[in-house]
Design a protein around this motif. Structure first.
Motif, PDB file in Angstrom:
ATOM      1  N   ALA A  87     -22.933 -68.472  28.615  1.00 57.97           N
ATOM      2  CA  ALA A  87     -22.722 -68.039  29.984  1.00 57.97           C
ATOM      3  C   ALA A  87     -23.684 -66.507  29.402  1.00 57.97           C
ATOM      4  O   ALA A  87     -23.338 -65.511  28.824  1.00 57.97           O
ATOM      5  N   SER A  91     -24.077 -64.281  34.591  1.00 54.27           N
ATOM      6  CA  SER A  91     -23.697 -65.651  35.025  1.00 54.27           C
ATOM      7  C   SER A  91     -22.733 -65.497  36.303  1.00 54.27           C
ATOM      8  O   SER A  91     -21.883 -64.590  36.397  1.00 54.27           O
ATOM      9  N   ALA A 123     -15.340 -65.014  33.863  1.00 52.97           N
ATOM     10  CA  ALA A 123     -15.549 -64.617  32.497  1.00 52.97           C
ATOM     11  C   ALA A 123     -14.437 -64.442  31.844  1.00 52.97           C
ATOM     12  O   ALA A 123     -14.151 -63.902  30.601  1.00 52.97           O
ATOM     13  N   ARG A 124     -12.999 -64.946  32.373  1.00 51.30           N
ATOM     14  CA  ARG A 124     -11.875 -64.702  31.809  1.00 51.30           C
ATOM     15  C   ARG A 124     -11.122 -65.991  31.651  1.00 51.30           C
ATOM     16  O   ARG A 124     -11.196 -66.770  32.456  1.00 51.30           O
ATOM     17  N   VAL A 127     -12.819 -67.950  25.837  1.00 52.56           N
ATOM     18  CA  VAL A 127     -13.948 -67.001  25.868  1.00 52.56           C
ATOM     19  C   VAL A 127     -14.180 -66.643  24.573  1.00 52.56           C
ATOM     20  O   VAL A 127     -13.186 -66.274  23.928  1.00 52.56           O
ATOM     21  N   ARG A 158     -21.745 -65.139  26.216  1.00 50.25           N
ATOM     22  CA  ARG A 158     -20.401 -65.332  25.729  1.00 50.25           C
ATOM     23  C   ARG A 158     -20.534 -66.849  25.932  1.00 50.25           C
ATOM     24  O   ARG A 158     -21.218 -67.384  26.527  1.00 50.25           O
ATOM     25  N   LEU A 216     -18.264 -69.960  26.727  1.00 51.08           N
ATOM     26  CA  LEU A 216     -16.996 -70.297  27.484  1.00 51.08           C
ATOM     27  C   LEU A 216     -16.755 -71.837  27.378  1.00 51.08           C
ATOM     28  O   LEU A 216     -17.599 -72.765  27.173  1.00 51.08           O
ATOM     29  N   ALA A 271     -25.192 -70.772  32.944  1.00 56.42           N
ATOM     30  CA  ALA A 271     -24.180 -71.024  31.791  1.00 56.42           C
ATOM     31  C   ALA A 271     -24.671 -72.421  31.558  1.00 56.42           C
ATOM     32  O   ALA A 271     -23.778 -73.286  31.617  1.00 56.42           O
TER      33      ALA A 271
END
Length: 331
Positions: A182, A186, A190-191, A229, A255, A257, A280
């Motif tokens: 990502a 993106s 994100a979590r 993540v 990151r 994912l 992503a």
């Protein structure tokens, strides 16, 4: 209705059937096949007239065509394709379920479902027909060659349509896992634990390798859940993503994912293009966001068909088949 071939399978492959269509000019059997299959006339191929002389091109009743026999509308010509030299790597193809109706396997990455192009004898279908002796075996859905995981086949030709109908009516619960990079900005959550629904209109232009996101009523819908993540290794790079400048701090770095994906529709490359369109792309993807040589990708495509679940249309039995594979980590 399945048409019975007058020729037996060869190397796990069915014979080719060509039926002369209406309003075509009068042609001999030899010229008709060359018109329809130009590869039969290539210098590397056995001269087609020799194949006719050996009785390798037959009618529906199994009697041989002569090269100069004239064809008419509705005539069927059956023959076996000649295979190009092919390297068939040894790969494990574990069977997850086998009974009188279904054969379900855990397909490795980079194995074609169906024989096509450079991947014929190495395809899952041909391997399984040779391995099991089940000549009527046929896939009831498909996985991209680069995708691993649960792949189901019908054991009997006359039962295949019942299983395919489940997919057409969206009565199969399909779950995938993916590892994506990502980029900063993106559009994905994100979590861990966050979810969203991807809704797009996808089209595949004629002659293009890629499917594209275009305007229009959504015809591709996917549910996404973030499972984990991780910080992305610095060497990972998907050229041409076009999502902002190079990261200048840890907070803006790409990151990794780990996602669970549930496609509610079944469009070509649906998961790959929807994720790439949101900044992503799946790790190891050589088509999205840009086309590049497969050998330049970071190993196998990190996409796994994790689970299929449905009610068997023949037995009424609930089926739930899960892959035993794990997503390979980034290199």
């Amino acid at each position: 209705m399945t048409r019975r071939s007058p020729l037996p399978q060869r190397c796990g492959l069915d014979a080719v059937r060509y039926v002369v269509g209406p309003s075509l000019p009068a042609r001999s059997a030899h010229d008709r096949l060359l018109d329809r299959f130009p590869a039969l006339g290539e210098t590397a191929a056995t001269p087609l007239r020799e194949r006719f002389a050996r009785g390798e091109v037959v009618r529906a009743d199994g009697t041989p065509w002569q090269a100069d026999d004239m064809t008419t509308t509705g005539d069927a010509l059956w023959f076996h394709r000649e295979l190009r030299p092919e390297t068939v790597p040894e790969m494990e193809l574990p069977i997850l379920l086998q009974d009188d109706h279904l054969l379900v396997v855990d397909k490795p990455h980079d194995m074609a479902t169906m024989p096509r192009g450079r991947h014929v004898l190495a395809s899952a279908l041909v391997r399984l027909r040779q391995q099991t002796g089940l000549e009527q075996l046929s896939p009831i859905h498909r996985l991209d060659r680069r995708t691993a995981g649960v792949l189901a086949f019908s054991v009997n030709a006359h039962e295949r349509a019942a299983y395919q109908g489940l997919f057409a009516r969206r009565q199969v619960d399909k779950t995938y896992r993916a590892l994506v990079q990502a980029e900063p900005g993106s559009a994905l959550p994100a979590r861990a634990g966050e979810q969203m629904e991807l809704r797009d209109h996808l089209t595949k232009p004629h002659g293009s390798l890629q499917v594209r996101v275009t305007g229009g009523e959504p015809n591709a819908v996917t549910e996404v859940e973030v499972l984990a993540v991780h910080d992305a290794p610095r060497h990972l790079n998907h050229p041409g993503t076009g999502h902002g400048p190079e990261p200048s701090s840890r907070d803006s770095a790409p990151r990794l994912l780990e996602l669970r994906l549930r496609p509610l529709t079944g469009r070509t490359h649906q998961l790959r293009v929807q994720l790439a369109a949101r900044g992503a792309p799946i790790i190891g993807d050589d088509l999205y966001p840009v086309v590049r040589p497969e050998e330049s990708a970071d190993g196998p495509l990190r996409l796994l068909a994790e689970r299929l679940a449905f009610t068997d249309p023949l037995t009424g039995q609930p089926r739930s088949i899960s892959s035993t594979r794990e997503l390979p980590p980034p290199r």
